[in-house]
Design a protein around this motif. Structure first.
Motif, PDB file in Angstrom:
ATOM      1  N   THR A 144       0.848  -1.181   0.000  1.00 28.80           N
ATOM      2  CA  THR A 144       0.000   0.000   0.000  1.00 28.80           C
ATOM      3  C   THR A 144       0.891   1.240   0.000  1.00 28.80           C
ATOM      4  O   THR A 144       2.077   1.160   0.308  1.00 28.80           O
ATOM      5  CB  THR A 144      -0.937   0.039   1.232  1.00 28.80           C
ATOM      6  N   ILE A 203      -7.027   2.021   0.870  1.00 26.97           N
ATOM      7  CA  ILE A 203      -7.057   2.042   2.340  1.00 26.97           C
ATOM      8  C   ILE A 203      -8.167   2.944   2.889  1.00 26.97           C
ATOM      9  O   ILE A 203      -8.390   2.972   4.093  1.00 26.97           O
ATOM     10  CB  ILE A 203      -5.685   2.473   2.923  1.00 26.97           C
ATOM     11  N   GLU A 226     -12.407   0.970   5.545  1.00 24.02           N
ATOM     12  CA  GLU A 226     -11.970   0.106   6.644  1.00 24.02           C
ATOM     13  C   GLU A 226     -12.094  -1.360   6.248  1.00 24.02           C
ATOM     14  O   GLU A 226     -11.234  -2.186   6.592  1.00 24.02           O
ATOM     15  CB  GLU A 226     -12.786   0.393   7.907  1.00 24.02           C
ATOM     16  N   ARG A 251      -8.947  -2.375   4.500  1.00 25.93           N
ATOM     17  CA  ARG A 251      -7.797  -2.458   5.405  1.00 25.93           C
ATOM     18  C   ARG A 251      -7.865  -3.737   6.238  1.00 25.93           C
ATOM     19  O   ARG A 251      -6.866  -4.443   6.398  1.00 25.93           O
ATOM     20  CB  ARG A 251      -7.720  -1.221   6.312  1.00 25.93           C
ATOM     21  N   LYS A 306      -5.263  -7.045   6.173  1.00 26.58           N
ATOM     22  CA  LYS A 306      -4.580  -7.467   7.401  1.00 26.58           C
ATOM     23  C   LYS A 306      -4.926  -8.914   7.749  1.00 26.58           C
ATOM     24  O   LYS A 306      -4.074  -9.646   8.252  1.00 26.58           O
ATOM     25  CB  LYS A 306      -4.939  -6.537   8.564  1.00 26.58           C
ATOM     26  N   VAL A 332       0.636  -6.660   5.260  1.00 27.00           N
ATOM     27  CA  VAL A 332       0.426  -5.348   4.650  1.00 27.00           C
ATOM     28  C   VAL A 332       1.671  -4.499   4.897  1.00 27.00           C
ATOM     29  O   VAL A 332       2.081  -4.304   6.046  1.00 27.00           O
ATOM     30  CB  VAL A 332      -0.821  -4.646   5.217  1.00 27.00           C
ATOM     31  N   TYR A 363       3.267  -0.819   4.049  1.00 32.07           N
ATOM     32  CA  TYR A 363       3.057   0.550   3.578  1.00 32.07           C
ATOM     33  C   TYR A 363       4.369   1.095   3.053  1.00 32.07           C
ATOM     34  O   TYR A 363       5.362   1.163   3.776  1.00 32.07           O
ATOM     35  CB  TYR A 363       2.512   1.418   4.719  1.00 32.07           C
ATOM     36  N   LEU A 391      -4.199   6.139   7.866  1.00 30.36           N
ATOM     37  CA  LEU A 391      -4.756   4.868   7.377  1.00 30.36           C
ATOM     38  C   LEU A 391      -3.655   3.971   6.815  1.00 30.36           C
ATOM     39  O   LEU A 391      -3.654   2.761   7.047  1.00 30.36           O
ATOM     40  CB  LEU A 391      -5.834   5.139   6.321  1.00 30.36           C
ATOM     41  N   TYR A 392      -2.720   4.557   6.083  1.00 32.26           N
ATOM     42  CA  TYR A 392      -1.586   3.785   5.581  1.00 32.26           C
ATOM     43  C   TYR A 392      -0.802   3.171   6.743  1.00 32.26           C
ATOM     44  O   TYR A 392      -0.341   2.044   6.671  1.00 32.26           O
ATOM     45  CB  TYR A 392      -0.619   4.668   4.771  1.00 32.26           C
ATOM     46  N   GLU A 399      -1.689   1.949   9.392  1.00 34.56           N
ATOM     47  CA  GLU A 399      -2.296   0.785  10.032  1.00 34.56           C
ATOM     48  C   GLU A 399      -1.681  -0.518   9.512  1.00 34.56           C
ATOM     49  O   GLU A 399      -1.986  -1.596  10.012  1.00 34.56           O
ATOM     50  CB  GLU A 399      -3.810   0.769   9.806  1.00 34.56           C
ATOM     51  N   ALA A 400      -0.821  -0.425   8.514  1.00 34.05           N
ATOM     52  CA  ALA A 400      -0.166  -1.601   7.931  1.00 34.05           C
ATOM     53  C   ALA A 400       0.681  -2.318   8.986  1.00 34.05           C
ATOM     54  O   ALA A 400       1.034  -1.743  10.019  1.00 34.05           O
ATOM     55  CB  ALA A 400       0.720  -1.174   6.758  1.00 34.05           C
TER      56      ALA A 400
END
Length: 165
Positions: A7, A81, A84, A87, A91, A96, A98, A138-139, A141-142
């Protein structure tokens, strides 16, 4: 091996890195944007123009969920992303990663690229900075984050291989 999801913002190197990893690991790669174009028979800018961003985001989710998630590298569109659901899916089904790139470098990489629907019109710098700052949490969260700014494709691919073991 579980899927490897790359991502990151447009221009961060997702597709290029996926191709390098695919070659080195001898597993296939697929780009979600390419997959959407293949399934719909339309180019991404045409989807944005005729159906709008919301329709494109639905295609992204459908594409993501229909691609195999074993022994594959998946380079995603920069906005995947935003949902939700996407994402969480990535996961759950893979690793994931980033790929971070500084906005200034992104602007250099995208100079002369007119195929990006979200960057149409004037003041690309402000658009990149705004979209980037909105998406950054949001990225992040990888599972892993790798900075691609001013780094070679080989260096980044090697770091990913270290991560995935």
């Amino acid at each position: 091996m579980r899927a490897i999801y790359l991502t990151g913002f447009m221009g961060s190197g997702k597709t290029t890195i996926a191709e390098k990893l695919s070659f080195e690991l001898t597993i296939p790669t697929i780009d979600t944007d390419d997959h959407i174009e293949e399934v719909t028979g339309k180019a991404i800018p045409d989807i944005f123009a005729s159906e709008g961003e919301e329709a494109f985001r639905k295609y992204e989710t459908q594409s993501l969920e229909s691609i195999p998630n074993k022994n594959i590298i998946i380079s995603t569109g920069g906005g995947i992303i935003l949902k939700e659901q996407n994402r969480e899916f990535m996961k759950k089904h893979g690793i994931v990663i980033y790929l971070h790139c500084d906005p200034e470098e992104i602007l250099k990489r995208l100079e002369g690229d007119s195929s990006r629907p979200l960057l149409k019109g004037d003041n690309r710098k402000a658009k990149v900075e705004s979209i980037f700052s909105e998406r950054l949490p949001l990225y992040r969260e990888a599972h892993f984050e790798i900075d691609t700014t001013n780094r070679s494709i080989s260096e980044i691919a090697d770091e990913i291989q270290d991560i995935i073991g």
